[in-house]
Design a protein around this motif. Structure first.
Motif, PDB file in Angstrom:
ATOM      1  N   SER A 161     -22.111  -1.821  -0.934  1.00  0.00           N
ATOM      2  CA  SER A 161     -21.771  -3.172  -1.395  1.00  0.00           C
ATOM      3  C   SER A 161     -20.254  -3.405  -1.411  1.00  0.00           C
ATOM      4  O   SER A 161     -19.782  -4.424  -1.891  1.00  0.00           O
ATOM      5  N   LEU A 162     -19.499  -2.440  -0.873  1.00  0.00           N
ATOM      6  CA  LEU A 162     -18.037  -2.602  -0.790  1.00  0.00           C
ATOM      7  C   LEU A 162     -17.614  -2.619   0.685  1.00  0.00           C
ATOM      8  O   LEU A 162     -18.345  -2.133   1.557  1.00  0.00           O
ATOM      9  N   PRO A 163     -16.420  -3.145   0.965  1.00  0.00           N
ATOM     10  CA  PRO A 163     -16.020  -3.246   2.385  1.00  0.00           C
ATOM     11  C   PRO A 163     -15.544  -1.933   3.012  1.00  0.00           C
ATOM     12  O   PRO A 163     -15.487  -1.812   4.234  1.00  0.00           O
ATOM     13  N   PHE A 164     -15.191  -0.942   2.177  1.00  0.00           N
ATOM     14  CA  PHE A 164     -14.545   0.278   2.712  1.00  0.00           C
ATOM     15  C   PHE A 164     -15.411   1.037   3.709  1.00  0.00           C
ATOM     16  O   PHE A 164     -14.912   1.683   4.621  1.00  0.00           O
ATOM     17  N   ILE A 165     -16.710   0.949   3.527  1.00  0.00           N
ATOM     18  CA  ILE A 165     -17.630   1.672   4.410  1.00  0.00           C
ATOM     19  C   ILE A 165     -17.506   1.186   5.863  1.00  0.00           C
ATOM     20  O   ILE A 165     -17.740   1.929   6.807  1.00  0.00           O
ATOM     21  N   TYR A 166     -17.062  -0.099   6.004  1.00  0.00           N
ATOM     22  CA  TYR A 166     -16.911  -0.683   7.349  1.00  0.00           C
ATOM     23  C   TYR A 166     -15.578  -0.314   7.987  1.00  0.00           C
ATOM     24  O   TYR A 166     -15.315  -0.636   9.127  1.00  0.00           O
ATOM     25  N   VAL A 167     -14.720   0.348   7.213  1.00  0.00           N
ATOM     26  CA  VAL A 167     -13.425   0.783   7.750  1.00  0.00           C
ATOM     27  C   VAL A 167     -13.491   2.264   8.137  1.00  0.00           C
ATOM     28  O   VAL A 167     -12.842   2.697   9.083  1.00  0.00           O
ATOM     29  N   GLY A 168     -14.313   3.046   7.451  1.00  0.00           N
ATOM     30  CA  GLY A 168     -14.365   4.483   7.708  1.00  0.00           C
ATOM     31  C   GLY A 168     -15.701   4.941   8.270  1.00  0.00           C
ATOM     32  O   GLY A 168     -15.820   5.240   9.467  1.00  0.00           O
ATOM     33  N   TYR A 169     -16.691   4.982   7.409  1.00  0.00           N
ATOM     34  CA  TYR A 169     -17.958   5.615   7.761  1.00  0.00           C
ATOM     35  C   TYR A 169     -18.626   5.008   9.007  1.00  0.00           C
ATOM     36  O   TYR A 169     -18.982   5.741   9.937  1.00  0.00           O
ATOM     37  N   PHE A 170     -18.800   3.686   9.011  1.00  0.00           N
ATOM     38  CA  PHE A 170     -19.531   3.091  10.138  1.00  0.00           C
ATOM     39  C   PHE A 170     -18.811   3.236  11.483  1.00  0.00           C
ATOM     40  O   PHE A 170     -19.452   3.593  12.481  1.00  0.00           O
ATOM     41  N   PRO A 171     -17.488   2.981  11.555  1.00  0.00           N
ATOM     42  CA  PRO A 171     -16.819   3.219  12.841  1.00  0.00           C
ATOM     43  C   PRO A 171     -16.969   4.672  13.317  1.00  0.00           C
ATOM     44  O   PRO A 171     -17.221   4.921  14.498  1.00  0.00           O
ATOM     45  N   VAL A 172     -16.837   5.631  12.396  1.00  0.00           N
ATOM     46  CA  VAL A 172     -16.921   7.045  12.786  1.00  0.00           C
ATOM     47  C   VAL A 172     -18.324   7.389  13.283  1.00  0.00           C
ATOM     48  O   VAL A 172     -18.500   7.990  14.352  1.00  0.00           O
ATOM     49  N   THR A 173     -19.320   6.980  12.519  1.00  0.00           N
ATOM     50  CA  THR A 173     -20.694   7.341  12.912  1.00  0.00           C
ATOM     51  C   THR A 173     -21.159   6.551  14.131  1.00  0.00           C
ATOM     52  O   THR A 173     -22.081   6.971  14.826  1.00  0.00           O
ATOM     53  N   SER A 174     -20.500   5.402  14.377  1.00  0.00           N
ATOM     54  CA  SER A 174     -20.905   4.638  15.572  1.00  0.00           C
ATOM     55  C   SER A 174     -20.544   5.400  16.840  1.00  0.00           C
ATOM     56  O   SER A 174     -21.259   5.314  17.842  1.00  0.00           O
ATOM     57  N   VAL A 195     -28.142  -0.709  19.467  1.00  0.00           N
ATOM     58  CA  VAL A 195     -27.335  -1.914  19.685  1.00  0.00           C
ATOM     59  C   VAL A 195     -27.518  -2.883  18.512  1.00  0.00           C
ATOM     60  O   VAL A 195     -26.547  -3.480  18.019  1.00  0.00           O
ATOM     61  N   GLU A 196     -28.767  -3.045  18.051  1.00  0.00           N
ATOM     62  CA  GLU A 196     -29.052  -3.978  16.950  1.00  0.00           C
ATOM     63  C   GLU A 196     -28.298  -3.552  15.677  1.00  0.00           C
ATOM     64  O   GLU A 196     -27.706  -4.379  14.990  1.00  0.00           O
ATOM     65  N   ALA A 197     -28.330  -2.242  15.414  1.00  0.00           N
ATOM     66  CA  ALA A 197     -27.652  -1.749  14.210  1.00  0.00           C
ATOM     67  C   ALA A 197     -26.139  -1.963  14.321  1.00  0.00           C
ATOM     68  O   ALA A 197     -25.482  -2.348  13.347  1.00  0.00           O
ATOM     69  N   LEU A 198     -25.609  -1.745  15.521  1.00  0.00           N
ATOM     70  CA  LEU A 198     -24.167  -1.956  15.716  1.00  0.00           C
ATOM     71  C   LEU A 198     -23.810  -3.427  15.525  1.00  0.00           C
ATOM     72  O   LEU A 198     -22.769  -3.762  14.939  1.00  0.00           O
ATOM     73  N   LEU A 199     -24.688  -4.314  16.025  1.00  0.00           N
ATOM     74  CA  LEU A 199     -24.453  -5.752  15.846  1.00  0.00           C
ATOM     75  C   LEU A 199     -24.443  -6.117  14.360  1.00  0.00           C
ATOM     76  O   LEU A 199     -23.629  -6.931  13.916  1.00  0.00           O
ATOM     77  N   HIS A 200     -25.334  -5.479  13.630  1.00  0.00           N
ATOM     78  CA  HIS A 200     -25.395  -5.745  12.188  1.00  0.00           C
ATOM     79  C   HIS A 200     -24.099  -5.292  11.504  1.00  0.00           C
ATOM     80  O   HIS A 200     -23.530  -6.016  10.678  1.00  0.00           O
ATOM     81  N   ILE A 201     -23.634  -4.101  11.893  1.00  0.00           N
ATOM     82  CA  ILE A 201     -22.369  -3.582  11.313  1.00  0.00           C
ATOM     83  C   ILE A 201     -21.219  -4.542  11.627  1.00  0.00           C
ATOM     84  O   ILE A 201     -20.434  -4.915  10.750  1.00  0.00           O
ATOM     85  N   LEU A 202     -21.154  -4.967  12.887  1.00  0.00           N
ATOM     86  CA  LEU A 202     -20.083  -5.877  13.301  1.00  0.00           C
ATOM     87  C   LEU A 202     -20.161  -7.196  12.529  1.00  0.00           C
ATOM     88  O   LEU A 202     -19.133  -7.724  12.070  1.00  0.00           O
ATOM     89  N   GLY A 203     -21.358  -7.700  12.379  1.00  0.00           N
ATOM     90  CA  GLY A 203     -21.562  -8.953  11.631  1.00  0.00           C
ATOM     91  C   GLY A 203     -21.079  -8.822  10.202  1.00  0.00           C
ATOM     92  O   GLY A 203     -20.371  -9.695   9.684  1.00  0.00           O
ATOM     93  N   MET A 204     -21.436  -7.695   9.579  1.00  0.00           N
ATOM     94  CA  MET A 204     -21.012  -7.481   8.195  1.00  0.00           C
ATOM     95  C   MET A 204     -19.480  -7.362   8.099  1.00  0.00           C
ATOM     96  O   MET A 204     -18.863  -7.845   7.153  1.00  0.00           O
ATOM     97  N   GLN A 205     -18.908  -6.709   9.114  1.00  0.00           N
ATOM     98  CA  GLN A 205     -17.429  -6.593   9.127  1.00  0.00           C
ATOM     99  C   GLN A 205     -16.796  -7.984   9.178  1.00  0.00           C
ATOM    100  O   GLN A 205     -15.833  -8.266   8.464  1.00  0.00           O
TER     101      GLN A 205
END
Lengths: 262, 411
Positions: free
Chosen positions: A205-218, A225-235
């Protein structure tokens, strides 16, 4: 053209101080090596091998991505520009402060990430670590976008944090506290799935996960592709929200600015 | 005829901002309302015809000076002599107050302020008003802490006024409109705006991009500035390795690359040696003449003010003390002159006192202070009755006059 000129000048300045960039780079490298050593000990005791490779890759990538994606504008903006009045040099120019700062910082991030790739690569070879990167052609543009948005998000968060200096002159303590929280919830300490449920929920529920964890695990190939689109949308959603706050802080903060020291 | 539409040529238009301008024909019979917008067209809302000549008034003041070219929207030139005169700089009842934290000295003071902080309101600028027209070079003087720099910061849009209005080139500075920022420059003595670790030329190239200066213009301006200020050898040296004088010249040159119409100079000669000070002054004078730019100069060196400014604005404790010709304030305070006489031999004080009031008496050297009008009579008297070796007549130094004004708080 002016943005290229700013980037060029920053590179010129960085090259004036060759060692400074390298020294700053070694800090996160050493931090993550410590974490790898810790996990190596823990996993060997259990006699498991597979998660270690994945964890090593994670920390190595976190080192590189952290250096590239984590903005560090807060000291310069809060201390040198707002507190000591250096902001006037920017306010007098017909240019956006937001973008000027971003393009001034970008070369530092690129150069540090480049150094990190070299050093982490050498360490991986010496320690015979298996680094697993999975980037499929169909996910490549999305991963690049996630990285760009990750940096924009990190930059805008840190810039907003620095703007607090318009009201409270000394933000050093807040900044340190903020850094610890962001490291924990961006997955800098542990991969997020290994956290207890409560912390995992907070992290999501915080933005930090979109700066570290998700880019690294992507780039570890964990997402469709759908999950990546979701991550990008949330970013993008987080970025727009924080940018709005940032703009409001800028407008009202400037009214507090006294240009003292200049 | 319906409401005709006129527009003002782009160069001039940039000086105008949203708002209604009331105009009238020379006959004074017809009133016109102009909606002045950021976009080019300006509508005349009321009117029975488009006059050959218009004199505009009511654009916030009645002291016009700008020449505008007005055409019909069709492009047909109607009148190229329409004048709308605006002040380049206009400050009205400007105040800037700061809340200052006060702490008693010592540990007890620190403990006390930890629980309860005491603040004091400092009136850096307190209800000042003045206006400056294009091409004027005005000295803005006052002792330390008088409010000069704060005023300059308000004028250049760096800080937000507590109350009052500020208008520069028709813009509200604090809105930091890019078109406004492209027309002004602020040079602060001993403050660095160039990139510290790189040669000045690198910063110049960045400014070229920021201010959208063409290659040809840039080359010419840099060459001109280098010639005028003798910068050729300095431009490719790292700024941090330049001397203060060299750096100040580079700073000034950098701020002039975009040929600003308004130049705010805050102590531009501070810390410089006499030769460089003189060069800077010559350059400022030349720049003002060549570009008809408006310059507001603050300086503690009265030589700067004497040499450059016909008009001075004096402030102290945030209050405006004087706004007018420098020569007027000098003549007002030079009603009396000092006459220093060196006699061939000591003269008795009693006999001299009959001639004029004595300021100092040392036997052979005597200083009198007399009314300006009686100087000639006294001099004649002394020369005809005594053997005089040397005689000098002095007016009070401008520094003395200004110091007197500062301390008396009146002009």
């Amino acid at each position: 053209m002016k943005w290229f000129r700013i980037i060029g000048l920053q590179f010129e300045e960085i090259l004036e101080y060759k060692l400074k960039s390298l020294v700053w780079l070694l800090l996160p490298v050493m931090n993550n090596l410590t974490l790898i050593l810790f996990w190596t000990g823990a996993v060997f005791q259990k006699g498991e091998q597979t998660p270690l490779n994945s964890l090593t890759t994670y920390y190595f990538l976190m080192t590189i991505c952290g250096l590239f994606l984590s903005s560090h504008v807060e000291y310069e903006v809060s201390e040198l520009h707002i507190k000591r009045g250096g902001l006037i040099n920017y306010l007098l120019k017909p240019i956006s402060y937001y973008w000027m700062q971003l393009f001034e910082e970008l070369p530092h991030r690129v150069l540090q990430a480049f150094y990190a790739v070299l050093i982490v690569g050498c360490i991986a070879v010496v320690t015979k670590s298996n680094l697993t990167l999975i980037i499929r052609p169909e996910t490549f543009p999305l991963i690049v976008s996630i990285f760009i948005m990750g940096y924009l998000l990190s930059y805008t968060i840190k810039l907003s944090l620095a703007f607090l200096a318009f009201w409270i002159k000394e933000i050093g303590g807040i900044s340190e506290l903020f850094m610890i929280v962001s490291i924990i919830f961006s997955g800098g300490l542990l991969p997020i799935p290994l956290y207890p449920e409560v912390l995992k929920n907070i992290a999501h529920s915080l933005p930090f996960i979109y700066v570290g964890y998700f880019p690294v695990t992507s780039i570890q190939g964990l997402y469709s592709v759908e999950a990546l689109l979701h991550i990008l949308g949330m970013q993008i959603v987080w970025y727009m929200g924080i940018l709005a706050v940032n703009r409001i802080m800028w407008v009202y903060g400037l009214r507090q600015f006294t240009a003292v020291g200049q | 005829m319906g409401s005709p539409i006129i527009f003002i040529k782009s160069v001039e238009q940039s000086r105008l901002r949203s708002g209604l301008v009331l105009g009238s024909s020379p006959s004074g019979l017809t009133n016109y309302f102009y909606q002045v917008g950021r976009a080019v067209p300006i509508k005349i809302g009321v009117g029975s015809g488009f006059p050959d000549k218009l004199s505009l008034s009511g654009f916030t003041d009645s002291n016009p000076h700008r020449l505008l070219t007005v055409r019909k929207l069709s492009g047909q030139r109607v009148n190229s002599g329409l004048t709308l005169r605006m002040h380049t700089i206009k400050i009205s009842h400007l105040s800037k107050h700061f809340r200052i934290y006060k702490k008693a000295p010592g540990l007890i003071g620190s403990f006390r302020s930890f629980f309860k902080r005491e603040y004091e309101l400092s009136k850096a600028v307190d209800d000042i008003s003045f206006s400056i027209e294009q091409g004027e070079l005005v000295g803005f003087i006052g002792p330390n802490g008088a409010g000069k720099t704060t005023t300059l910061k308000c004028l250049s849009g760096l800080i937000y006024p507590s109350s009052g209005s500020v208008e520069v080139l028709g813009y509200t500075p604090f809105e930091r409109n890019h078109a406004f920022l492209k027309q002004i420059a602020l040079v602060m003595g001993q403050k660095n705006q160039l990139w510290w670790d790189l040669p000045a030329l690198d910063s110049f190239l960045l400014y070229k991009e920021i201010y959208d200066i063409s290659d040809a213009d840039f080359k010419k301006t840099v060459a001109d500035l280098s010639d005028l200020m003798g910068l050729h050898d300095n431009l490719t040296v790292q700024v941090r390795k330049l001397s203060l004088g060299q750096r100040m010249k580079c700073e000034l040159a950098a701020q002039l690359l975009h040929k600003p119409k308004i130049l705010f100079l805050d102590e531009p000669t501070i810390g410089l040696d006499l030769v460089v000070q003189q060069r800077m002054r010559s350059f400022i004078k030349e720049y003002n003449k060549k570009h008809t730019s408006t310059i507001l100069l603050t300086s503690h060196y009265m030589d700067d003010v004497k040499e450059l400014c016909k008009r001075v604005i004096i402030i102290n404790h945030g209050k405006l003390l004087y706004d007018g010709k420098l020569s007027d304030i000098i003549s007002k305070h030079t009603q009396r002159k000092k006459i220093t006489v060196m006699f061939e031999y000591p003269v008795e004080r009693v006999s001299l006192e009959k001639i004029a009031p004595i300021v100092s008496y040392e036997g052979e050297r005597v200083v009198f202070e007399v009314e300006k009008d009686t100087t000639a009579t006294l001099t004649n008297n002394l020369l005809s009755h005594y053997q005089v070796r040397d005689l000098t007549i002095e007016e009070p130094q401008i520094e003395e006059i200004i110091a007197k004004v500062f301390s008396s708080q009146t002009v």
